[in-house]
Design an enzyme around this catalytic site. Structure first.
Site, PDB file in Angstrom:
ATOM      1  N   ARG A  27       0.810  -1.215   0.000  1.00 42.49           N
ATOM      2  CA  ARG A  27       0.000   0.000   0.000  1.00 42.49           C
ATOM      3  C   ARG A  27       0.843   1.265   0.000  1.00 42.49           C
ATOM      4  NH1 ARG A  27      -5.230  -1.157   1.422  1.00 42.49           N
ATOM      5  NH2 ARG A  27      -5.559   1.027   1.860  1.00 42.49           N
ATOM      6  N   LYS A 487       2.418  -2.169 -18.011  1.00 40.42           N
ATOM      7  CA  LYS A 487       3.224  -3.110 -17.200  1.00 40.42           C
ATOM      8  C   LYS A 487       4.697  -2.744 -17.294  1.00 40.42           C
ATOM      9  CE  LYS A 487       0.906  -4.430 -15.221  1.00 40.42           C
ATOM     10  NZ  LYS A 487      -0.346  -4.143 -14.936  1.00 40.42           N
ATOM     11  N   GLU A 490       5.452   0.599 -15.462  1.00 40.64           N
ATOM     12  CA  GLU A 490       5.328   0.502 -14.003  1.00 40.64           C
ATOM     13  C   GLU A 490       6.556  -0.107 -13.343  1.00 40.64           C
ATOM     14  OE1 GLU A 490       0.766  -0.315 -12.679  1.00 40.64           O
ATOM     15  OE2 GLU A 490       1.644  -1.847 -13.936  1.00 40.64           O
ATOM     16  N   HIS A 506      -0.399   8.137 -37.330  1.00 36.14           N
ATOM     17  CA  HIS A 506      -0.715   9.541 -37.052  1.00 36.14           C
ATOM     18  C   HIS A 506       0.159  10.103 -35.949  1.00 36.14           C
ATOM     19  CE1 HIS A 506      -4.105   9.135 -39.736  1.00 36.14           C
ATOM     20  NE2 HIS A 506      -4.395   7.992 -39.103  1.00 36.14           N
ATOM     21  N   LYS A 605      -0.223   0.017  -4.457  1.00 38.82           N
ATOM     22  CA  LYS A 605      -1.202  -0.935  -4.980  1.00 38.82           C
ATOM     23  C   LYS A 605      -2.618  -0.377  -4.911  1.00 38.82           C
ATOM     24  CE  LYS A 605      -2.336  -5.169  -6.172  1.00 38.82           C
ATOM     25  NZ  LYS A 605      -2.121  -5.233  -7.632  1.00 38.82           N
TER      26      LYS A 605
HETATM   27  C1  G6P Z   1      -2.923   1.446  -8.811  1.00 40.29           C
HETATM   28  C2  G6P Z   1      -2.264   0.102  -8.991  1.00 40.29           C
HETATM   29  C3  G6P Z   1      -2.712  -0.510 -10.326  1.00 40.29           C
HETATM   30  C4  G6P Z   1      -4.220  -0.586 -10.382  1.00 40.29           C
HETATM   31  C5  G6P Z   1      -4.864   0.778 -10.132  1.00 40.29           C
HETATM   32  C6  G6P Z   1      -6.365   0.652  -9.948  1.00 40.29           C
HETATM   33  O1  G6P Z   1      -2.421   2.343  -9.740  1.00 40.29           O
HETATM   34  O2  G6P Z   1      -0.867   0.220  -8.970  1.00 40.29           O
HETATM   35  O3  G6P Z   1      -2.179  -1.811 -10.448  1.00 40.29           O
HETATM   36  O4  G6P Z   1      -4.611  -1.058 -11.631  1.00 40.29           O
HETATM   37  O5  G6P Z   1      -4.336   1.345  -8.934  1.00 40.29           O
HETATM   38  O6  G6P Z   1      -6.591  -0.118  -8.801  1.00 40.29           O
HETATM   39  P1  G6P Z   1      -7.894  -0.931  -8.494  1.00 40.29           P
HETATM   40  O7  G6P Z   1      -7.633  -1.555  -7.159  1.00 40.29           O
HETATM   41  O8  G6P Z   1      -9.021   0.047  -8.445  1.00 40.29           O
HETATM   42  O9  G6P Z   1      -8.075  -1.915  -9.573  1.00 40.29           O
END
Ligand code: G6P
Length: 610
Positions: A27, A487, A490, A506, A605
């Protein structure tokens, strides 16, 4: 975003808190801290960096206490350093506060408190809470009441836990917008941002709702609203096991989660396919299915990877249901006063079920009285609880910050929803049965693709030093291109862009030369011939091409530099397969660059702030 843990009981809380913080570290991981009470004293230990750094300094301190709180931070206000790490104390360190969220009016509150003589040490919004609670405490209120009174002054979002050495038999917790769950034990109670930190300690949990404050003792708890109304809380049983949040022998959670996909996609469809009727069974939608099948428009809203699965959902809904479907970033949707009609249905996709923008978008939609449906992974999460109805994706806990198995499971669930509604509309029994049959082949096909791991690792080795990547796909595989690029960005910090393959003419084609690798997602489907022309266009400009292609395609090998072959399936399910090589490619490139794939820089996350 930020992890909160707390313990009150008869055991030494320090190892429990540290272990809880490790489980919540996805988190946020820029700094961590603990606050404990023992022998009439409060002690704070904080450290910049990961929980393991905090653990190192704790090890030498022989800290023992039976009540404490812990925090792992994702900085919003102020640099990630020791001073800004939580807990934040009041001036004499009798009150300690940890906080997840953003206090929006903290500047005004800070000015008011400074006028009263309060001095601030950190740059955080959270420190305001510690002094504000202190100001009410000094007026003679209990800690519980002081927290309530303080929160009544606050605008913004929070999940907080508060200790006072003057009332060392309780932890006060409160929630507005950021998740908090209370775990009930035998003469001990736990507090956490999510249930991952509670697994192995207890199976009985209480979810705090917005505007609620709880006074937690070792053997009981009381809940009130901030406005002082008593509330009775329901106790839920959780079934998650400890091994679900373990690396199970893998070096990283991300690799474990990629490799788990044969089971996770199976779990998402388990018990939900009815061959004889050629349809899907989704208990969570039963009560709303009539309304849902009559919806005149679908809106799907989400963030990040979940937004990409929403885009795939748009193709599914429009192909099979012939219902106009719009996909919206939750952050945009919530603020632009969207036009919503009573016969719309809105899906909110969220792995965590806690993403602040998606949650706020849902609250806005609910205010307008429209049917709100959650597609979540985290059981008991706020979006799952507060939506009118919904479907769990059942991917199991996803710990790696970059989403992998949740994405493929979201796609499975979107396809199941499509099948269910399509059969209510005009999809024939035979066509429905053919789709069911195809669904059932997917876990084996995923397994087969994972066997390409070594081949993909070799390709990663060739490309680990490049600075840019282009991902191109058409139709159902355009969102896969976006997801592949995300991916890579990130976890490897390589700049990557996803584009609809034809659209690259384009603009992005200007970037293409012999140094630019281009990934084409080019399975044999109705867009195949078109995408082959796009491949030729890139080749003519000397771009290096990696193609994700169908097993049955031997033409493509002669044209591109590298091919990664995936089994065929129907168009709707193809993204579940084509995304997997892209997850592995990003993973290997990042690992070869020596990066931490589970906790990439600056990310978290679960983004519980806007
Ligand atoms: C963050 C995470 C992503 C995720 C996004 C949405 O950016 O790093 O991996 O896709 O949040 O999160 P959620 O829990 O709403 O799918």
């Amino acid at each position: 975003m930020c992890g909160i843990v707390g313990y009150i009981g008869s055991k030494n809380c320090v190892p429990i808190l540290v272990e809880g913080l490790k489980r919540l570290e996805y988190r946020g991981y820029d700094s961590a801290g603990l606050g404990i009470l023992s022998n009439g004293k409060s002690t704070i230990v904080k450290k910049k960096g990961k929980v393991s750094e905090l653990e190192k300094i704790i090890d030498g301190k022989n800290l023992i206490a039976s009540i404490g709180i812990g925090h792992t931070r994702w900085a919003t206000h102020g640099l990630p350093n020791e001073i800004n790490a939580h807990p934040h104390p009041n001036s004499d360190e009798s009150i300690l506060v940890i906080h997840n969220g953003i206090i929006e009016n903290y500047r005004n509150l800070k000015t008011l408190l400074q006028k009263q003589g309060y001095e601030f040490k950190s740059e955080t919004d959270t420190e305001v809470l510690a002094h504000l609670i202190d100001s009410f405490y000094k007026m003679g209120n209990t800690l519980f009441k002081s927290v309530r009174l303080a929160l009544a002054e606050v605008e913004g979002t929070y999940g907080i836990a508060v200790l006072s050495k003057n009332e060392p038999d309780k932890i006060i917790i409160a929630k507005h917008g950021s998740p908090l769950v209370l775990g009930l034990g035998d003469k001990e109670n736990f507090i956490a941002s999510d249930i991952n930190a509670l697994i192995g300690h207890t199976t009985r949990v209480v979810y705090l709702e917005d505007g609620e404050v709880a006074e937690v003792y070792n053997d009981r708890f009381y809940t009130k609203t901030i406005q002082d109304e008593e509330i009775k809380k329901e106790v839920f049983e959780i079934t998650m096991k400890l091994d679900a949040i373990d690396k199970n022998g893998f070096d990283t959670f991300m690799l474990k989660e990629i490799m788990e996909q044969p089971e996770s996609v199976l779990n998402s469809m388990r018990g939900r396919l009815l061959f004889d009727e050629g349809t899907a069974k989704l208990g969570g939608l039963e009560e709303v299915i009539e309304k849902l099948s009559k919806a005149k428009r679908f809106i799907i809203t989400a963030c990040g990877t979940s937004w990409h699965s929403a885009l795939v959902g748009e193709y599914m809904f429009e192909q099979f249901l012939r219902v106009p479907t719009e996909v919206e970033y939750a952050s945009e949707f919530r603020y632009r006063n969207p036009i919503i009609n009573s016969d719309d249905a809105i899906f909110f996709i969220s792995q965590s079920g806690e993403t602040a923008d998606t949650l706020a978008a849902m609250k806005e939609a609910k205010r307008k009285g429209v049917l709100c449906l959650g597609i979540c992974n985290a059981v008991g999460s706020t979006i799952a609880r507060e939506s009118d109805a919904g479907v769990y994706i059942h991917a199991g806990p996803e710990i790696g910050v970059a989403s992998t198995k949740a994405f493929t499971s979201q796609l499975v669930v979107l396809a199941l929803i499509t099948l269910l509604i399509a059969r209510k509309k005009d999809l024939s029994l035979i066509d429905g049965q053919n789709i069911v049959k195809e669904f059932l082949t997917i876990p084996e096909k995923v397994k087969k693709i994972l066997l390409l791991n070594d081949q993909i690792e070799k390709i990663a080795d060739e490309f680990k030093h490049v600075d840019n990547f282009l991902y191109l796909g058409r139709g159902y595989n355009f969102p896969v291109a976006l997801e592949g690029a995300l991916k890579l960005k990130e976890i490897s910090y390589i700049h990557a862009e996803g584009y609809p393959a034809a659209e690259m003419k384009h603009g992005p084609i200007a970037l293409v030369d012999e140094n630019m690798p281009v990934i084409f997602i080019a399975p044999k489907d109705s867009t195949y011939d078109k995408i082959m022309s796009n491949i030729e266009e890139i080749k003519a400009r000397k771009g290096k091409i990696i193609a994700i292609a169908s097993e049955s395609d031997d033409r493509i090998d002669k044209i591109v530099d590298y091919t990664i072959k995936v089994p065929d399936t129907i168009r709707m399910l193809m993204p579940i397969l084509t995304v997997i090589p892209l997850q592995l490619l990003a993973y290997h490139i990042a690992i070869k660059k020596g990066l931490n794939v589970d906790q990439p820089r600056n990310l978290a996350k679960s983004v519980t702030v806007e």
